[in-house]
Design an enzyme around this catalytic site. Structure first.
Site, PDB file in Angstrom:
ATOM      1  N   GLU A 271       3.349  -1.277   4.391  1.00 27.44           N
ATOM      2  CA  GLU A 271       3.346  -2.265   5.463  1.00 27.44           C
ATOM      3  C   GLU A 271       2.315  -3.376   5.249  1.00 27.44           C
ATOM      4  O   GLU A 271       2.367  -4.394   5.932  1.00 27.44           O
ATOM      5  CB  GLU A 271       3.112  -1.607   6.838  1.00 27.44           C
ATOM      6  CG  GLU A 271       1.660  -1.360   7.231  1.00 27.44           C
ATOM      7  CD  GLU A 271       1.090  -0.063   6.688  1.00 27.44           C
ATOM      8  OE1 GLU A 271       0.097   0.441   7.230  1.00 27.44           O
ATOM      9  OE2 GLU A 271       1.639   0.454   5.705  1.00 27.44           O
TER      10      GLU A 271
ATOM     11  N   ASN B 237       0.839  -1.195   0.000  1.00 27.79           N
ATOM     12  CA  ASN B 237       0.000   0.000   0.000  1.00 27.79           C
ATOM     13  C   ASN B 237       0.875   1.246   0.000  1.00 27.79           C
ATOM     14  O   ASN B 237       2.094   1.166  -0.160  1.00 27.79           O
ATOM     15  CB  ASN B 237      -0.920  -0.022   1.226  1.00 27.79           C
ATOM     16  CG  ASN B 237      -0.143  -0.015   2.524  1.00 27.79           C
ATOM     17  OD1 ASN B 237       0.958  -0.556   2.600  1.00 27.79           O
ATOM     18  ND2 ASN B 237      -0.693   0.587   3.562  1.00 27.79           N
TER      19      ASN B 237
ATOM     20  N   SER C 104       2.019   8.355  12.480  1.00 34.17           N
ATOM     21  CA  SER C 104       2.522   9.709  12.678  1.00 34.17           C
ATOM     22  C   SER C 104       1.527  10.621  13.386  1.00 34.17           C
ATOM     23  O   SER C 104       1.925  11.609  13.990  1.00 34.17           O
ATOM     24  CB  SER C 104       2.933  10.330  11.340  1.00 34.17           C
ATOM     25  OG  SER C 104       1.879  10.285  10.420  1.00 34.17           O
ATOM     26  N   SER C 105       0.245  10.317  13.354  1.00 34.74           N
ATOM     27  CA  SER C 105      -0.742  11.117  14.091  1.00 34.74           C
ATOM     28  C   SER C 105      -1.112  10.483  15.421  1.00 34.74           C
ATOM     29  O   SER C 105      -1.151  11.155  16.448  1.00 34.74           O
ATOM     30  CB  SER C 105      -2.017  11.307  13.248  1.00 34.74           C
ATOM     31  OG  SER C 105      -1.774  12.171  12.170  1.00 34.74           O
ATOM     32  N   ILE C 106      -1.389   9.176  15.423  1.00 34.70           N
ATOM     33  CA  ILE C 106      -1.866   8.565  16.665  1.00 34.70           C
ATOM     34  C   ILE C 106      -0.779   8.538  17.737  1.00 34.70           C
ATOM     35  O   ILE C 106      -1.070   8.597  18.924  1.00 34.70           O
ATOM     36  CB  ILE C 106      -2.431   7.137  16.431  1.00 34.70           C
ATOM     37  CG1 ILE C 106      -1.370   6.190  15.888  1.00 34.70           C
ATOM     38  CG2 ILE C 106      -3.632   7.179  15.534  1.00 34.70           C
ATOM     39  CD1 ILE C 106      -1.823   4.739  15.849  1.00 34.70           C
TER      40      ILE C 106
ATOM     41  N   CYS D 226       1.835   3.091   2.419  1.00 32.34           N
ATOM     42  CA  CYS D 226       2.785   3.139   3.538  1.00 32.34           C
ATOM     43  C   CYS D 226       3.643   1.884   3.636  1.00 32.34           C
ATOM     44  O   CYS D 226       4.360   1.693   4.619  1.00 32.34           O
ATOM     45  CB  CYS D 226       2.043   3.402   4.848  1.00 32.34           C
ATOM     46  SG  CYS D 226       1.263   5.042   4.881  1.00 32.34           S
TER      47      CYS D 226
END
Length: 511
Positions: free
Chosen positions: A147, A143, A383-385, A145
């Site tokens: 992973e 995908n 990066s946000s969570i 990202c």
């Protein structure tokens, strides 16, 4: 055009294999120079690299580029089967090809990587050799990202024949069909002038058959809080149950997506906060102690995730495609792990008692009770969570001890968690590390997970060289990593720019 209803700019990752005749133009898609009509600035290019290409690079061999219309089956092959077919095409004078030095293409790939941070490098054979569901298809890409590694398949068409008496029959497009006048033709060439088995054809239509689309159902364990044997045993089963419930409660934009997800019941349990955990334990990033520690933690997460999914299978039933999978044969991710990665640690000596994870017992349990989920573990960028819960991002060393984070929420000032005179020296900025140790740490984690991990590389300008870059990414391939994410390089423009980590272009679901 890709739209997400105004929440952010659209984004799509496109994967190409290095034997494709247009690979050179593909590598230029994100460049700022050249003809603008040949650029796609919102596209995220990625390479789907096979072992044979990397072998040719190492031996300074030549590499052949093909027209995919003539060698389309290469997309469906990997490992020895791919190499055998590729060599047949190379030796076939009737197949159009261009020949270049593999190293020259590799140099162009790495130059583009350094200049634009992409294409992402993903390794086709490493991904497919460890695929737990190789009985049901092939992994064709990852995908955005890098992973998620799950079986996918394109939509395809069958030829639908309707006879004058109302009967119907389906054929593959390339299937040979002998009509009543004795002529044999491809099914896609049939027409209403033909008759089969004494029945006149009334009309010929195409019928779409849906393929498979991978799904991201992600969650991450905060290693700064959960890193003991007891906590892992307590938290992981809850996380697996929660993610399994998401499959049934989720919103699906297309029925093909839902069909695929219900068929494999794929989830992706990952981790974050690794750098904070190390700093608070006074362990230096990249030290042997770090590698042994993360090896033990990932083993326990892997063990408990598989155990929890097997328990759910007893309670709710196995996933529909379980029979014939590696799981059904008692083959765990560690059983197919790269041998070079296994050799990185000379002795276990980890955080936990070596006898805690009884893998033989688990193998027998999985063979007997089954698995609820076809894919289990994947490490996303978070990066946000990670900011929301106040820890460091994913598996990375910290960007800096203090910096600005540019993501979907805007520009956010950041200081590493619990920064103090005691933890300062253990928060090593990513750019100060030998990047090969990031690869080795990734290889140690990869042994225990069935999918992949978003693994960034951080390159300071004073260390940047073609040889160093080649060594980093060749090592990633040799140690069995399935992918690498961005190559993040420092900007020479100003000190201010170097204090900003731009994550705004990452996948919203993975953040």
């Amino acid at each position: 055009a890709v739209d997400q209803l105004g929440t952010r700019k659209g984004a799509i990752a496109v994967y190409i294999e290095p034997w494709h005749m247009d690979v050179s133009d593909f590598l230029d898609l994100r460049k700022n120079s050249g003809e603008e009509r040949r650029r796609a600035h919102e596209l995220f290019p990625a390479l789907w690299i096979n072992d044979l290409f990397m072998k040719r690079v190492k031996e300074n061999g030549r590499w052949s580029l093909f027209d995919p219309a003539q060698v389309s089956d290469l997309c469906d092959l990997y490992g020895e089967e791919f190499e055998k077919r590729y060599l047949e095409y190379e030796n076939d004078e009737n197949i159009q090809k261009n020949t270049i030095l593999a190293k020259e293409l590799w140099k162009k790939i790495l130059t583009s990587y350094f200049e634009t941070g992409m294409p992402f490098l993903c390794f086709k054979d490493n991904a497919n050799k460890t695929n737990p569901n190789d009985h049901e298809g092939i992994i064709r890409s990852s995908n955005l990202c890098t992973e998620i590694f799950q079986n996918t398949a394109p939509n395809y068409y069958k030829i639908k024949i309707t006879y004058e008496d109302g009967g119907e029959e389906l054929f593959d497009e390339e299937e040979d069909v002998t009509v009543d006048n004795g002529i044999t033709k491809k099914a896609k060439k049939l027409s209403a002038l033909d008759s089969l088995k004494g029945k006149q054809i009334f009309i010929v239509e195409k019928e779409s058959i849906e393929g498979k689309t991978a799904v991201c159902n992600l969650a991450s364990i905060n290693l700064s809080k959960i890193n003991s044997k007891e906590d892992i045993e307590r938290v992981v089963p809850i996380a697996i149950r929660m993610l399994d419930n998401v499959i049934d409660l989720n919103f699906y934009p297309h029925k093909k997506v839902k069909h695929t997800n219900l068929s494999s019941r794929s989830i992706g349990l990952g981790v974050m906060g690794e750098a904070q955990m190390l700093a608070e334990k006074n362990v230096k990033w990249g030290s042997y102690e770090h590698l042994v520690l993360i090896d033990s933690i990932m083993e326990n997460i892997s063990y408990n995730a598989i155990y929890a999914s097997s328990n759910l299978a007893v309670e709710k039933g196995v996933y529909p495609k379980f029979e014939g999978s590696k799981w059904s044969k008692g083959i765990m991710p560690i059983d197919t792990a790269n041998e070079n990665a296994k050799a990185l640690l000379n002795d276990k000596g980890g955080l936990f008692d070596e006898n805690v994870c009884d893998w033989d017992k688990l193998r027998e349990k999985v063979k007997r009770d089954g698995m609820r989920n076809g894919y289990l573990m994947a490490i996303a960028p978070t990066s946000s969570i990670s900011i929301l819960v106040g820890t460091t991002q994913t598996i990375e060393p910290v960007y800096k001890r203090k910096w600005f984070e540019h993501n979907l929420s805007g520009m956010i000032p950041n200081v590493v968690p619990n920064l103090s005179p005691e933890t300062w020296q253990f928060y090593t900025p990513a750019y100060e590390l030998d990047q090969r140790i990031l690869i080795k740490a990734g290889a140690i984690r990869q042994k225990w997970i069935d999918q992949g991990q978003s693994l960034n590389i951080f390159m300071s300008l004073d260390k940047a060289s073609g040889g160093y870059l080649s060594e980093i990414y060749t090592l990633a391939w040799e140690l069995g990593l399935k992918s690498t994410y961005y190559l993040r390089s420092e900007s020479p423009d100003s000190e201010k720019l170097n204090d900003v980590a731009d994550r705004s272009i990452e996948c919203e679901g993975c953040q």
